[in-house]
Scaffold this motif. Sequence first.
Motif, PDB file in Angstrom:
ATOM      1  N   ILE A 350      88.092  78.555  19.148  1.00  0.00           N
ATOM      2  CA  ILE A 350      88.801  79.909  19.569  1.00  0.00           C
ATOM      3  C   ILE A 350      88.404  80.101  21.282  1.00  0.00           C
ATOM      4  O   ILE A 350      88.791  81.391  21.716  1.00  0.00           O
ATOM      5  CB  ILE A 350      88.215  81.190  18.896  1.00  0.00           C
ATOM      6  CG1 ILE A 350      86.612  81.108  18.810  1.00  0.00           C
ATOM      7  CG2 ILE A 350      88.557  80.865  17.394  1.00  0.00           C
ATOM      8  CD1 ILE A 350      85.983  81.888  19.975  1.00  0.00           C
ATOM      9  N   ALA A 351      87.739  79.094  21.663  1.00  0.00           N
ATOM     10  CA  ALA A 351      87.588  79.473  23.415  1.00  0.00           C
ATOM     11  C   ALA A 351      88.677  79.731  23.993  1.00  0.00           C
ATOM     12  O   ALA A 351      88.414  80.470  25.045  1.00  0.00           O
ATOM     13  CB  ALA A 351      86.620  78.060  23.660  1.00  0.00           C
ATOM     14  N   MET A 352      89.665  79.278  23.566  1.00  0.00           N
ATOM     15  CA  MET A 352      91.005  79.525  24.423  1.00  0.00           C
ATOM     16  C   MET A 352      91.530  81.022  24.668  1.00  0.00           C
ATOM     17  O   MET A 352      92.127  81.493  25.372  1.00  0.00           O
ATOM     18  CB  MET A 352      92.043  78.625  23.902  1.00  0.00           C
ATOM     19  CG  MET A 352      92.952  79.038  22.772  1.00  0.00           C
ATOM     20  SD  MET A 352      91.748  78.284  21.284  1.00  0.00           S
ATOM     21  CE  MET A 352      91.867  76.479  21.482  1.00  0.00           C
ATOM     22  N   THR A 356      88.408  85.018  30.783  1.00  0.00           N
ATOM     23  CA  THR A 356      87.706  84.375  31.867  1.00  0.00           C
ATOM     24  C   THR A 356      86.489  84.996  32.093  1.00  0.00           C
ATOM     25  O   THR A 356      85.516  84.107  32.234  1.00  0.00           O
ATOM     26  CB  THR A 356      88.620  84.181  32.999  1.00  0.00           C
ATOM     27  OG1 THR A 356      89.797  83.646  32.780  1.00  0.00           O
ATOM     28  CG2 THR A 356      87.882  83.393  34.158  1.00  0.00           C
ATOM     29  N   PRO A 357      86.317  86.392  32.378  1.00  0.00           N
ATOM     30  CA  PRO A 357      84.962  86.671  32.804  1.00  0.00           C
ATOM     31  C   PRO A 357      83.863  86.237  31.789  1.00  0.00           C
ATOM     32  O   PRO A 357      82.890  86.008  31.921  1.00  0.00           O
ATOM     33  CB  PRO A 357      85.144  88.258  32.855  1.00  0.00           C
ATOM     34  CG  PRO A 357      86.436  88.340  33.339  1.00  0.00           C
ATOM     35  CD  PRO A 357      87.333  87.375  32.349  1.00  0.00           C
ATOM     36  N   THR A 412      87.949  74.439  29.020  1.00  0.00           N
ATOM     37  CA  THR A 412      88.922  75.811  28.702  1.00  0.00           C
ATOM     38  C   THR A 412      89.224  76.501  30.081  1.00  0.00           C
ATOM     39  O   THR A 412      90.406  76.620  30.297  1.00  0.00           O
ATOM     40  CB  THR A 412      88.264  76.929  27.728  1.00  0.00           C
ATOM     41  OG1 THR A 412      87.719  76.147  26.725  1.00  0.00           O
ATOM     42  CG2 THR A 412      88.985  77.754  27.416  1.00  0.00           C
ATOM     43  N   LEU A 413      88.180  76.554  30.857  1.00  0.00           N
ATOM     44  CA  LEU A 413      88.518  77.212  32.205  1.00  0.00           C
ATOM     45  C   LEU A 413      89.508  76.349  33.052  1.00  0.00           C
ATOM     46  O   LEU A 413      90.401  76.997  33.850  1.00  0.00           O
ATOM     47  CB  LEU A 413      87.166  77.492  32.785  1.00  0.00           C
ATOM     48  CG  LEU A 413      86.620  78.793  32.287  1.00  0.00           C
ATOM     49  CD1 LEU A 413      85.008  78.839  32.804  1.00  0.00           C
ATOM     50  CD2 LEU A 413      87.275  79.957  32.454  1.00  0.00           C
ATOM     51  N   PHE A 654      84.525  78.735  42.238  1.00  0.00           N
ATOM     52  CA  PHE A 654      85.710  77.965  43.051  1.00  0.00           C
ATOM     53  C   PHE A 654      85.611  76.506  42.673  1.00  0.00           C
ATOM     54  O   PHE A 654      86.617  75.816  43.062  1.00  0.00           O
ATOM     55  CB  PHE A 654      85.370  78.265  44.584  1.00  0.00           C
ATOM     56  CG  PHE A 654      85.429  79.930  44.828  1.00  0.00           C
ATOM     57  CD1 PHE A 654      86.258  80.340  44.487  1.00  0.00           C
ATOM     58  CD2 PHE A 654      84.462  80.432  45.724  1.00  0.00           C
ATOM     59  CE1 PHE A 654      86.401  81.816  44.614  1.00  0.00           C
ATOM     60  CE2 PHE A 654      84.608  81.605  45.971  1.00  0.00           C
ATOM     61  CZ  PHE A 654      85.665  82.332  45.331  1.00  0.00           C
ATOM     62  N   MET A 655      84.526  75.812  42.331  1.00  0.00           N
ATOM     63  CA  MET A 655      84.774  74.442  42.059  1.00  0.00           C
ATOM     64  C   MET A 655      85.533  74.131  40.882  1.00  0.00           C
ATOM     65  O   MET A 655      86.357  73.072  40.807  1.00  0.00           O
ATOM     66  CB  MET A 655      83.280  73.729  41.993  1.00  0.00           C
ATOM     67  CG  MET A 655      82.718  73.483  43.143  1.00  0.00           C
ATOM     68  SD  MET A 655      83.158  72.069  44.221  1.00  0.00           S
ATOM     69  CE  MET A 655      83.032  70.680  43.012  1.00  0.00           C
ATOM     70  N   LEU A 656      85.669  75.087  39.873  1.00  0.00           N
ATOM     71  CA  LEU A 656      86.262  75.082  38.685  1.00  0.00           C
ATOM     72  C   LEU A 656      87.889  75.115  39.219  1.00  0.00           C
ATOM     73  O   LEU A 656      88.797  74.297  38.767  1.00  0.00           O
ATOM     74  CB  LEU A 656      85.976  75.932  37.735  1.00  0.00           C
ATOM     75  CG  LEU A 656      84.755  75.981  37.086  1.00  0.00           C
ATOM     76  CD1 LEU A 656      84.367  77.263  36.325  1.00  0.00           C
ATOM     77  CD2 LEU A 656      85.011  74.601  35.904  1.00  0.00           C
TER      78      LEU A 656
END
Length: 695
Positions: A350-352, A356-357, A412-413, A654-656
Amino acid sequence: MRNTIYLRRNRKLIVHPGHSRLPLTYMATAMKNIEYLGFTFSKELMEVLQTLSIEMFTELYHQLAKDLKSIVGANVIFKPMYPDFPKQVMLASTAELYINAMCHYLTFQLPEHVALDRFPLLDQVDLEVIDLGSSEDFDRVIRNLIEAKGSISESDREDIEWVISTSDDLSTVLPDEIPMKENVGFVIGALLKYEKANIKHIAKYMKTATDVLRLAVALSDGDVSLATNTKFRKFKRPERRLLLELLEQCGNRVEDMLRYKNRWIRLGEILHPAEYKSKYNGCKEAFDILRNNKPFETFGGRVEHALRMQDTSLAADLLKNRAGEFARRLDHLLRINEDFSPVVEKFAAIAMNVSTPVLLQVMAHFSHRQERHDMRTFFPKGNVAKAVAIPNTLPDIEGSACETIVQTCKNTLISRFAKLPSLGDVYVDVRLRQYVMPFSQRSASKALRTIVRGSRIEMAAGDTIRFFLWWKEGNVNGKHTGRVDIDLSAVMYDEHWQYVEHISYTNLRSNKYNAAHSGDITSAPFGACEFIDLDIPSIVKYGGRYVVASLNSFTEQPYCDLPECFAGWMMRKYPNSGEIFEPSTVMDRIDIAADTRIAIPVILDLVKREIIWCDLALQKHPHFYNNIEGNQKGMVLMGQAMTSLIKPNLYDLFMLHAVARGRIVEDADSAQTVFAVSEGITPFDISRIMAEFIA
């Protein structure tokens, strides 16, 4: 006003080209004057300003100078007790300092000193550039505030409200969706206040009963975070109908209303849904259940029952339908069952669906979950910036479970961010690890440069840091404050947080360190100021490391009841040159306006030469006298909490994005997108980060 907001937020001005040719002497004079304040014009801005008439340029300049002075704190007169500070304090005898202080306490008169001529400022400062902006970019700034994925500050809300109140066309600033529920209540409340909304316009933003409650709170000038109770005003009949219509369209109404049962009961007494015989039947049923305590099984009740029975499988199955709640309870689920695999697998499924926060916070939490820290630090929801530190008693969790959860969040992110526009070649400054991600800014104070609580800023060049404080007493909302005495203090600790020294009105100078206080002023009918100088090498040499700067309202007025109060700090290489207050050397200035009597703006780590941004309230009712000695225990606790804080940082965020949307490069000059401390997208671009990158 638009340029005032734009200048404060982005250091930009909207200037439309004219058809004249401005004499160079006007441009040069204006630039020399703002250089004194620490600013200059960009080449693009100069080119447009040179097309203005003398009258147009003069009008723009006068407003600009006024705004810049306010930004850095140069809009007031600084007159300390000792006008040749710090030298005068360091050279005076102990008897002289004592007699001067006692005479002031008895008469409120300052000792008479003739200020000596001071050397011109010897420090070389880097000027901050004011750039040319545009109406489109200004609208984007306001839209980013409204679209923020976290709570916004009082200053942010004031800027949004001004735009709503003055704009005929809001299509460029109102997004299709407002992600943060607090912002929904505030924005819709402002639209209604200025008669720029109807139910068709705003219904798309209102999805839950709590959204409607926040709107009622906003219309009553209350706390939309719902951290504190609000006294609802009497609504007009059209307002009552609107609130009931919005509530009627909400699904899962009763369960949502039960979260704030007593507030809804009070609100229901004002809305009077029973007056409408053939309408709002869903609302009537909900209020009947609340008022008469009728049984109603809630989702939360079922989850809590499963957790009490330690049935993690059932709890996880229930929570799968509410992904955000699942993520927030993940640590609890893993603590009550040694077999973590089913929970981790269900979370991955269910992570999707998790925002995002929340994913970013879960990733950061489990990245450091195996590390043992003495304390856990929380920032409670509300409009006053408080921190709560408790002993860390969390039991261990299997390391492989933590690693799997972190990787699930990352994957996911990255997948989510990959759907956003390409960033091209991306440079990410490793120093961004020192800056905390912005999730909640509701209690942030207005400042020259606002960043997120817990972030660490590198100190500029110079061995002396100079704190300053300015306040004024007078009338606020038709009531006089009475005498106001605010005290500026600095307490020094060693690396183990053992007390070593303090500089305050009780101790104007150190016998060991090169540190001094400008003198205690106890009344401010025309404004008053205090300064503290700290020589960094002398403190470090004798074992000092941390310095907690604090402001104490000795006369017990909360800062929100003062006409004006602000503080800040400068870095000085030559503290006896220039004026005591030199605007161009101001590193930051912060308004002190919270409903509290003690404020901790920053903590210094002198060994690492870092400033830890705190913007905190210590406690509302201090023990005995409100001075530095009476608050030692609380200050140490807050200091330890803030210096050991573990929060999601901007480098990881920012790396993501860089991995998902571009190609990482090692050189900022060759990058199309730069994330750095002082160029490109910086930690000070909070509203943009909250809207565009926590997406």
